[in-house]
Design an enzyme around this catalytic site. Structure first.
Site, PDB file in Angstrom:
ATOM      1  N   ASP A 225       0.592  -1.157   0.169  1.00  0.00           N
ATOM      2  CA  ASP A 225      -0.047  -0.006  -0.099  1.00  0.00           C
ATOM      3  C   ASP A 225       0.930   1.179  -0.055  1.00  0.00           C
ATOM      4  O   ASP A 225       0.399   2.368  -0.457  1.00  0.00           O
ATOM      5  CB  ASP A 225      -0.846  -0.141   1.308  1.00  0.00           C
TER       6      ASP A 225
ATOM      7  N   ASP B 191      -2.643   5.379  -2.726  1.00  0.00           N
ATOM      8  CA  ASP B 191      -1.969   4.430  -2.200  1.00  0.00           C
ATOM      9  C   ASP B 191      -1.033   3.785  -3.346  1.00  0.00           C
ATOM     10  O   ASP B 191      -1.838   3.512  -4.318  1.00  0.00           O
ATOM     11  CB  ASP B 191      -3.002   3.241  -1.446  1.00  0.00           C
TER      12      ASP B 191
ATOM     13  N   HIS C 282      -7.572  -0.255  -3.911  1.00  0.00           N
ATOM     14  CA  HIS C 282      -6.350  -1.206  -4.196  1.00  0.00           C
ATOM     15  C   HIS C 282      -6.733  -2.121  -5.428  1.00  0.00           C
ATOM     16  O   HIS C 282      -7.742  -3.040  -5.132  1.00  0.00           O
ATOM     17  CB  HIS C 282      -5.780  -1.816  -2.842  1.00  0.00           C
TER      18      HIS C 282
ATOM     19  N   ASP D 177      -5.231  -4.725  -6.487  1.00  0.00           N
ATOM     20  CA  ASP D 177      -5.032  -5.942  -6.905  1.00  0.00           C
ATOM     21  C   ASP D 177      -5.959  -6.856  -6.233  1.00  0.00           C
ATOM     22  O   ASP D 177      -5.560  -8.268  -6.130  1.00  0.00           O
ATOM     23  CB  ASP D 177      -3.435  -6.113  -5.983  1.00  0.00           C
TER      24      ASP D 177
ATOM     25  N   CYS E 268      -0.824  -7.972  -1.217  1.00  0.00           N
ATOM     26  CA  CYS E 268      -0.900  -6.579  -0.114  1.00  0.00           C
ATOM     27  C   CYS E 268       0.418  -6.713   0.926  1.00  0.00           C
ATOM     28  O   CYS E 268       1.023  -5.708   1.309  1.00  0.00           O
ATOM     29  CB  CYS E 268      -2.096  -6.639   0.593  1.00  0.00           C
TER      30      CYS E 268
END
Ligand code: NVA
Length: 385
Positions: A133, A217, A266, A268, A370
């Site tokens: 992040d 992020d 995020h 991913d 992550c």
């Protein structure tokens, strides 16, 4: 004396008191995509992880059923028994990585329960569990993201020992402009009650973070050689994506992708590029630009339904951590031991699954991708698109 390169020459000498760096030596930081053979990785730490308070930015990514947890535990450690299990699962993950030939580095242990105050706000910290992040490596440069949550304002402190070491060994080290995180960065009236409404708002590009100042992020960027895919989200604004695009300059092209996702935060867990022209996509969050990839001959594979039982706590994310995998190279993937359908999917793609169990670590906000930042992969800058 340091030797610095000025306007293309490598031989200008200046007097300096800075650390001596052998510029002919290879940078310890170097990675261009998500799948070249992995040499070195930072793995986060669950230690002292604290629950964020229920601020507008936290409300925007969580469901009202989760709010009681944040109200009750905000500013305190995550449940200790749970954290202990997370610590031992992450230790085991590190051992498996080492066994696979990867050098594992860890952030410092920090007391995240300490209160802090800036001229604009008061908060307590969260954790150093998810290096993805906050840190992104693009070529020989490691960039610290500004972040967008007040509870993550000082997260960079846990990584400074590593950053200094990488810099002294020759890496390029950048911190993006630090945001004020004053009230103007958050839409205080961001409607969070209904998921339907949030679908509509995100399709209009309206998120809880405003365009007051750049914020992002690092996990909202997915690296693919000269092409980098980014999403605007609850923590990444267009100002932040523009900063990244201008900072990287003409060698890289940032593509802004849009997904049907009411809680975007995020990329991913939504769009995970696992090889040249190979993406795992989230069937619950269709990509509005998928034609662009199909035309380029890319293979988009739908992630199977996650297997996490409903009673297993996931305090900060959806169950789609099942697709949040880490590639060790094009043929090996670190994947959750319990996610049999995902393992089978990778095997059908000719990719060997390395099963590891980090379910208790998942609870505090992330999967394998992550929990890591790849510092060095063996490869060069290429175009795959
Ligand atoms: N915030 C997203 C991605 C996590 C990796 C989710 O909860 O699915």
């Amino acid at each position: 004396k340091l030797v610095v390169a000025v306007q293309g020459t490598r031989k200008q000498h200046v007097d300096t008191v800075g650390p001596k760096v052998d510029r002919q030596k290879k940078s310890p930081v170097c990675s261009y995509n998500e799948w070249d053979p992995l040499d070195e990785v930072i793995v986060g730490r669950p230690d002292n992880a604290c629950v964020p308070s229920l601020t507008p930015e936290v409300k925007a990514i969580s469901s009202p059923q989760q709010w009681e947890f944040f109200r009750k535990f905000g500013g305190q450690f995550f449940p200790q028994e749970h954290l202990k299990k997370a610590v031992s699962q992450i230790e085991e993950m590190c051992n498996v990585l080492r066994h696979e030939g990867v050098t594992v580095r860890r952030p410092d242990i920090v007391d995240w329960s300490k209160a802090y105050e800036t001229p604009d706000f008061k908060s307590k910290g969260m954790y150093a569990a998810m290096p993805r992040d906050i840190l992104i490596v693009i070529g020989e440069e490691i960039i610290e993201a500004p972040m967008a949550w007040r509870s993550r304002f000082f997260e960079y402190r846990a990584y400074r020992s590593l950053m200094k070491e990488y810099f002294q060994a020759g890496a390029k080290w950048t911190t993006a402009p630090k945001p004020l995180m004053s009230d103007e960065l958050y839409d205080q009236n961001y409607p969070v009650e209904s998921v339907e409404h949030r679908y509509k708002l995100s399709s209009e590009g309206r998120y809880v973070t405003t365009e007051f100042e750049p914020c992002f992020d690092a996990a909202d960027f997915m690296r693919c050689g000269k092409d980098i895919f980014a999403q605007q989200s609850q923590v990444t604004n267009l100002f932040g994506i523009e900063w990244m695009a201008r900072h990287l300059g003409p060698d890289y092209k940032i593509h802004l992708l849009q997904f049907k996702d009411p809680n975007a935060m995020h990329i991913d867990g939504t769009f995970n590029v696992v090889g040249p022209g190979l993406v795992i996509v989230n069937p619950a969050r269709p990509c509005l630009q998928s034609e662009m990839f199909k035309k380029a001959g890319w293979k988009l594979v739908e992630a199977p339904k996650p297997m996490v039982p409903d009673d297993h706590p996931l305090w900060m994310t959806s169950k789609w951590l099942s697709m949040n995998v880490l590639m060790l190279d094009e043929q090996r993937v670190m994947v959750c031991k319990h996610e049999t359908p995902t393992i089978k999917m990778f095997e059908s793609l000719g990719i060997k699954a390395i099963p590891v169990d980090i379910r208790f670590a998942n609870s505090i906000g992330g999967g394998f991708h992550c929990w890591t930042t790849d510092v060095r992969r063996r490869g060069v800058l290429e175009s795959y698109f």
